[in-house]
Write a protein that holds these residues in place. Structure first.
Motif, short mmCIF file in Angstrom:
data_model
loop_
_atom_site.label_atom_id
_atom_site.label_comp_id
_atom_site.label_asym_id
_atom_site.label_seq_id
_atom_site.Cartn_x
_atom_site.Cartn_y
_atom_site.Cartn_z
N HIS A 213 0.81 -1.22 0.00
CA HIS A 213 0.00 0.00 0.00
C HIS A 213 0.84 1.27 0.00
CE1 HIS A 213 -2.56 -3.21 1.73
NE2 HIS A 213 -3.47 -2.64 0.98
N VAL B 96 -4.84 -6.91 -8.96
CA VAL B 96 -4.77 -7.97 -9.98
C VAL B 96 -3.76 -9.01 -9.52
CG1 VAL B 96 -4.35 -8.49 -12.41
CG2 VAL B 96 -5.28 -6.26 -11.76
N HIS C 257 2.69 -6.12 -5.83
CA HIS C 257 1.63 -5.42 -6.56
C HIS C 257 1.43 -4.10 -5.82
CE1 HIS C 257 0.22 -9.00 -8.94
NE2 HIS C 257 0.96 -9.59 -8.01
N ASP C 258 2.02 -3.04 -6.37
CA ASP C 258 2.07 -1.76 -5.69
C ASP C 258 0.81 -0.95 -5.95
OD1 ASP C 258 4.50 -2.31 -4.52
OD2 ASP C 258 5.66 -1.39 -6.14
N LEU C 259 -0.12 -1.03 -5.01
CA LEU C 259 -1.41 -0.37 -5.18
C LEU C 259 -1.30 1.15 -5.17
CD1 LEU C 259 -3.52 -2.75 -2.92
CD2 LEU C 259 -3.22 -2.82 -5.40
N GLU D 82 0.67 2.78 -6.80
CA GLU D 82 0.97 3.19 -8.18
C GLU D 82 -0.14 2.78 -9.14
OE1 GLU D 82 4.74 1.58 -9.30
OE2 GLU D 82 5.88 3.15 -8.28
N THR D 83 -0.63 1.54 -9.01
CA THR D 83 -1.57 1.02 -10.00
C THR D 83 -3.03 1.23 -9.63
OG1 THR D 83 -1.71 -1.18 -8.97
CG2 THR D 83 0.10 -0.79 -10.52
N ASN D 84 -3.33 1.25 -8.32
CA ASN D 84 -4.72 1.31 -7.84
C ASN D 84 -5.54 0.15 -8.36
OD1 ASN D 84 -4.76 3.82 -6.28
ND2 ASN D 84 -4.35 4.81 -8.24
N GLU D 85 -4.89 -0.95 -8.75
CA GLU D 85 -5.58 -2.11 -9.30
C GLU D 85 -5.18 -3.37 -8.54
OE1 GLU D 85 -6.14 -0.74 -13.97
OE2 GLU D 85 -4.67 -2.28 -13.44
N PHE E 209 -9.44 0.67 -4.09
CA PHE E 209 -8.84 -0.66 -4.16
C PHE E 209 -9.03 -1.45 -2.87
CE2 PHE E 209 -5.24 2.26 -3.19
CZ PHE E 209 -4.90 1.80 -1.92
#
Length: 218
Positions: free
Chosen positions: A8, A40, A31-33, A35-38, A64
């Motif tokens: 986060h 997956v 999975h760097d949320l 940056e991506t806000n996704e 997210f």
């Protein structure tokens, strides 16, 4: 086996868990949320939800968070193992309808108690053990969940629900992470943490290995 770690904020990584997984030849990916806000997970078999300064209740500001809760429930139904640390533990609790709310902040090293009947990696935990804390919210244990560890001030510290494990505390910390996290604290808090870290960090690392073994085991 492939681990997806949902991060986060940049300064709350897997920490010592990176060393453990690398030593066991287990691949992992962030999975760097922030940056991506996704959310997956890709082809991951195991999921880790790390800490962060936001609240699980801030879904309007951080959409997210709702996606993470949905993924937690879906992954548990699929019998995938899920590990939540600090915010991650609160996400698991919230995903199963438990209340998460502001409470007494805990900062620095604290002692916790293993609950009677604790299973999984917690079976090998001592009756009293040290952990590093940095949180201002707590959670209720969701229906069907099992409390594994408790504290004197903040009671609910670790729980399991089906194949998901939530830890309010940070076993993944390294000395450099502790130093980074301590920079904004008062001089008194920094000095206390600096004195206590050499005494408690080796045991924290050992307990982290136990949790990692349970998480990646059969």
């Amino acid at each position: 086996m492939k681990i997806a770690a949902f991060r986060h904020v940049p300064d709350e990584p897997l920490g010592y868990l990176e060393t453990v997984f690398a030593g066991r030849g287990i691949p992992f990916a962030y999975h760097d949320l922030f940056e991506t806000n996704e959310v997956v997970p890709g082809d991951a078999t195991h999921l880790i939800f790390l800490g962060g300064p936001m609240s699980v209740n801030d879904e309007h500001e951080y959409p997210f968070l709702k996606e993470e809760k949905d993924l937690i429930r879906t992954s548990v139904r699929r019998k995938q193992k899920v590990l939540g640390i600090c915010l991650g533990a609160q996400l698991i609790a919230s995903a199963y309808g438990a209340k998460v709310y502001r409470f007494v902040p805990e900062i620095g090293w604290r002692s916790l108690r293993k609950e009677d009947g604790a299973r999984g990696g917690f079976e090998q935990f001592p009756a009293i053990f040290p952990v590093f804390q940095l949180h201002g919210e707590t959670f209720e244990i969701p229906y069907g969940g099992k409390l594994l560890a408790s504290g004197d001030v903040v009671r609910n510290q670790a729980f399991r629900i089906k194949n998901a494990l939530g830890l309010q505390f940070h076993l993944e910390l390294t000395e450099s992470m502790i130093n980074d996290w301590s920079r904004g604290l008062s001089r008194h808090q920094q000095n206390r943490i600096r004195r206590e870290t050499p005494r408690y960090l080796p045991e924290s690392n050992r307990l982290c290995r136990l949790v990692a073994g349970d998480f990646t085991g059969p």
